[in-house]
Motif scaffolding. Structure first.
Motif, mmCIF file in Angstrom:
data_model
loop_
_atom_site.group_PDB
_atom_site.id
_atom_site.type_symbol
_atom_site.label_atom_id
_atom_site.label_comp_id
_atom_site.label_asym_id
_atom_site.label_seq_id
_atom_site.Cartn_x
_atom_site.Cartn_y
_atom_site.Cartn_z
ATOM 1 N N TYR A 131 0.801 -1.224 0.000
ATOM 2 C CA TYR A 131 0.000 0.000 0.000
ATOM 3 C C TYR A 131 0.836 1.278 0.000
ATOM 4 O O TYR A 131 0.419 2.283 -0.613
ATOM 5 C CB TYR A 131 -0.982 0.011 1.163
ATOM 6 C CG TYR A 131 -1.876 1.227 1.147
ATOM 7 C CD1 TYR A 131 -2.722 1.479 0.064
ATOM 8 C CD2 TYR A 131 -1.855 2.161 2.186
ATOM 9 C CE1 TYR A 131 -3.518 2.609 0.017
ATOM 10 C CE2 TYR A 131 -2.653 3.289 2.140
ATOM 11 C CZ TYR A 131 -3.474 3.506 1.062
ATOM 12 O OH TYR A 131 -4.259 4.627 1.006
ATOM 13 N N PRO A 132 2.027 1.322 0.627
ATOM 14 C CA PRO A 132 2.817 2.567 0.577
ATOM 15 C C PRO A 132 3.131 3.034 -0.846
ATOM 16 O O PRO A 132 3.393 4.234 -1.053
ATOM 17 C CB PRO A 132 4.088 2.207 1.346
ATOM 18 C CG PRO A 132 3.652 1.166 2.322
ATOM 19 C CD PRO A 132 2.629 0.347 1.566
ATOM 20 N N ILE A 133 3.092 2.138 -1.828
ATOM 21 C CA ILE A 133 3.348 2.549 -3.210
ATOM 22 C C ILE A 133 2.329 3.588 -3.664
ATOM 23 O O ILE A 133 2.642 4.504 -4.432
ATOM 24 C CB ILE A 133 3.314 1.320 -4.143
ATOM 25 C CG1 ILE A 133 4.464 0.368 -3.808
ATOM 26 C CG2 ILE A 133 3.393 1.745 -5.611
ATOM 27 C CD1 ILE A 133 4.407 -0.938 -4.584
ATOM 28 N N TYR A 134 1.102 3.487 -3.164
ATOM 29 C CA TYR A 134 0.040 4.386 -3.590
ATOM 30 C C TYR A 134 0.272 5.825 -3.120
ATOM 31 O O TYR A 134 -0.407 6.739 -3.589
ATOM 32 C CB TYR A 134 -1.313 3.885 -3.082
ATOM 33 C CG TYR A 134 -1.742 2.576 -3.705
ATOM 34 C CD1 TYR A 134 -2.672 2.540 -4.736
ATOM 35 C CD2 TYR A 134 -1.213 1.362 -3.267
ATOM 36 C CE1 TYR A 134 -3.065 1.343 -5.311
ATOM 37 C CE2 TYR A 134 -1.602 0.159 -3.836
ATOM 38 C CZ TYR A 134 -2.513 0.151 -4.859
ATOM 39 O OH TYR A 134 -2.901 -1.039 -5.428
ATOM 40 N N ALA A 135 1.202 6.021 -2.193
ATOM 41 C CA ALA A 135 1.514 7.366 -1.699
ATOM 42 C C ALA A 135 2.764 7.942 -2.351
ATOM 43 O O ALA A 135 3.091 9.111 -2.111
ATOM 44 C CB ALA A 135 1.702 7.336 -0.180
ATOM 45 N N GLU A 136 3.457 7.150 -3.171
ATOM 46 C CA GLU A 136 4.682 7.646 -3.803
ATOM 47 C C GLU A 136 4.334 8.719 -4.838
ATOM 48 O O GLU A 136 3.433 8.542 -5.652
ATOM 49 C CB GLU A 136 5.456 6.491 -4.442
ATOM 50 C CG GLU A 136 5.997 5.509 -3.403
ATOM 51 C CD GLU A 136 6.792 4.375 -4.021
ATOM 52 O OE1 GLU A 136 7.125 4.448 -5.227
ATOM 53 O OE2 GLU A 136 7.075 3.398 -3.300
ATOM 54 N N ARG A 137 5.078 9.798 -4.820
ATOM 55 C CA ARG A 137 4.727 10.966 -5.628
ATOM 56 C C ARG A 137 5.267 10.914 -7.056
ATOM 57 O O ARG A 137 4.783 11.650 -7.922
ATOM 58 C CB ARG A 137 5.228 12.239 -4.951
ATOM 59 C CG ARG A 137 4.587 12.512 -3.603
ATOM 60 C CD ARG A 137 5.097 13.811 -3.041
ATOM 61 N NE ARG A 137 4.514 14.106 -1.737
ATOM 62 C CZ ARG A 137 4.786 15.184 -1.027
ATOM 63 N NH1 ARG A 137 5.641 16.092 -1.517
ATOM 64 N NH2 ARG A 137 4.232 15.374 0.152
#
Length: 418
Positions: A229-235
């Motif tokens: 899920y942290p991938i979805y916050a990568e800019r």
């Protein structure tokens, strides 16, 4: 001899001019000042945020009025829909489709069906031909290979149609095979108003999803793919020396937002599914068919601000805590502790959390044997006489059935206690 100074014949006219010009200059200065003040006031007024328009829902509650075809605001932990407009109409989801694509890839990674360093081939069917027709691309060359994790980032961050199709072929054997997996998973998650025809979200006659269903999918990603899920916050994401920024504008402006996905086609309009966490409470919003990128971001901000301003969490019962100890017939022990199996939380209107009471309703005639975890009733959360929610009540311990003579003794004792 004293000379009398000579007075220029022009002096009277100069004095008269000064007397006239002075007030004019002052008046003009005052006029310029007034105009400047007015311009500043107009600028300040235009910069001030417009008051949010509100409407009334079917329950008589005041909710935001947003210019789109459908929206949903959902509490993540409970699945409660806090507010919505047209939540169940199947609409074109554009690249919000890719949430299902990425989710299935993530689940395949968890089960070991695929590996993070798998080499995924960019087939001719998946290849993005220069981003024509407004296609979003990761820009992997034809017949080249990229790692599965790079391809996953190409889907989530760059919204690459090429990466979506390549991963679909890699995981499903073909895009058609993968689409069948997508629809099977949608049914499993309870996405009853959703049907997929492709893995990337380009228009299809029956390629539709509802706002409620997309919120359910977003919750599944957060819950079941925590390591990804942290991938979805990568800019941003760089591949083949091409750097692309995440299209979710809220990731740059709201530190409480950590995902999920944007979408846009002419048919679907501008779409956004997002998630925000404030004070331990996570909300998920879905916007479908807004009229611009700015509008979908602004509308999402409105929903999050409204949701956090109007709701709070309540915990009617803690996991494993005994709510009651009912009697058990024919057990080696006369009673059993009963409670909820997992932490039970609700979202209630602001100010009502302290007023929430829990009532327990047990199944009649509980009789051993009873296994730990067996459902023996339900708990009902109530505030001001209104039922807010229910949860199963389970036995918190095993209760074995008593032997023959102990059962006879209990039965006889029961006769005399009546």
């Amino acid at each position: 001899m004293t000379r009398t100074p000579r007075i220029s014949p022009l002096l009277p006219s100069l004095l008269a001019t000064a007397l006239l010009v002075g007030p004019v200059v002052a008046a003009e200065a005052a006029t310029h000042k007034t105009k400047a003040q007015a311009a500043a006031a107009r600028k300040a007024k235009s910069a001030a945020p417009a008051e949010q328009a509100m409407t009334t829902d079917a329950n008589g509650r005041s909710i935001p009025l947003l210019q789109n075809k459908a929206w949903v605001l959902m509490d993540y932990s409970t699945g409660q829909i806090l507010a919505s407009s047209n939540p169940d109409e199947p609409l074109p989801p554009a690249s919000l489709t890719k949430m299902m694509t990425s989710y299935l890839v993530e689940q395949a990674l968890k089960t070991g069906k695929v590996k993070p360093d798998d080499k995924v081939t960019m087939s001719e069917n998946a290849w993005c031909r220069g981003g024509k027709n407004g296609d979003s691309c990761m820009f992997v060359p034809l017949n080249a290979q990229a790692s599965l994790m790079d391809m996953l980032r190409g889907v989530v961050i760059a919204s690459g149609n090429d990466a979506s199709k390549a991963l679909a072929e890699h995981v499903g054997g073909s895009e058609a095979g993968f689409v069948a997996m997508m629809n099977a998973e949608a049914a499993k998650l309870g996405m009853t108003k959703t049907h997929f025809e492709n893995s990337d979200g380009l228009p299809g006659a029956n390629h539709k999803a509802s706002a409620r269903d997309l919120a359910v999918l977003a919750a599944a990603i957060i819950r079941n793919s925590p390591e990804f899920y942290p991938i979805y916050a990568e800019r941003e994401f760089t591949y083949n020396n091409i750097k692309q920024g995440n299209r979710n504008a809220l990731l740059y402006t709201d530190p409480t937002v950590d995902g999920l996905k944007t979408g846009h086609t002419q048919e679907a309009g501008y779409c956004l599914t997002a998630s925000s966490t404030r004070n331990g409470m996570r909300l998920i919003s879905v916007i479908l068919n807004a009229n611009s990128m700015q509008a979908r971001a602004d509308q999402t901000r409105v929903l999050f601000n409204w949701g956090y301003a109007n709701f709070e969490q309540a915990t009617p019962a803690q996991a494993g805590a005994a709510l009651t100890t009912p009697k058990v017939l024919y057990g080696v022990v006369p009673e059993v502790a009963a409670g909820v199996p997992t932490a039970w939380s609700l979202v209630v209107p602001k100010g009502q959390a302290a007023a929430v009471k829990t009532e327990v309703m047990l199944n009649p005639g509980l009789e051993a044997p009873i296994a730990k975890g067996a459902v023996i009733g339900k708990a009902v959360a109530v505030a001001d006489g209104k039922v807010l929610g229910e949860a199963p009540v389970v036995a918190l311990a095993d209760v074995e059935r008593a032997g023959f003579f102990l059962r006879i003794k209990q039965r006889v004792a029961g006769w005399f206690s009546k």
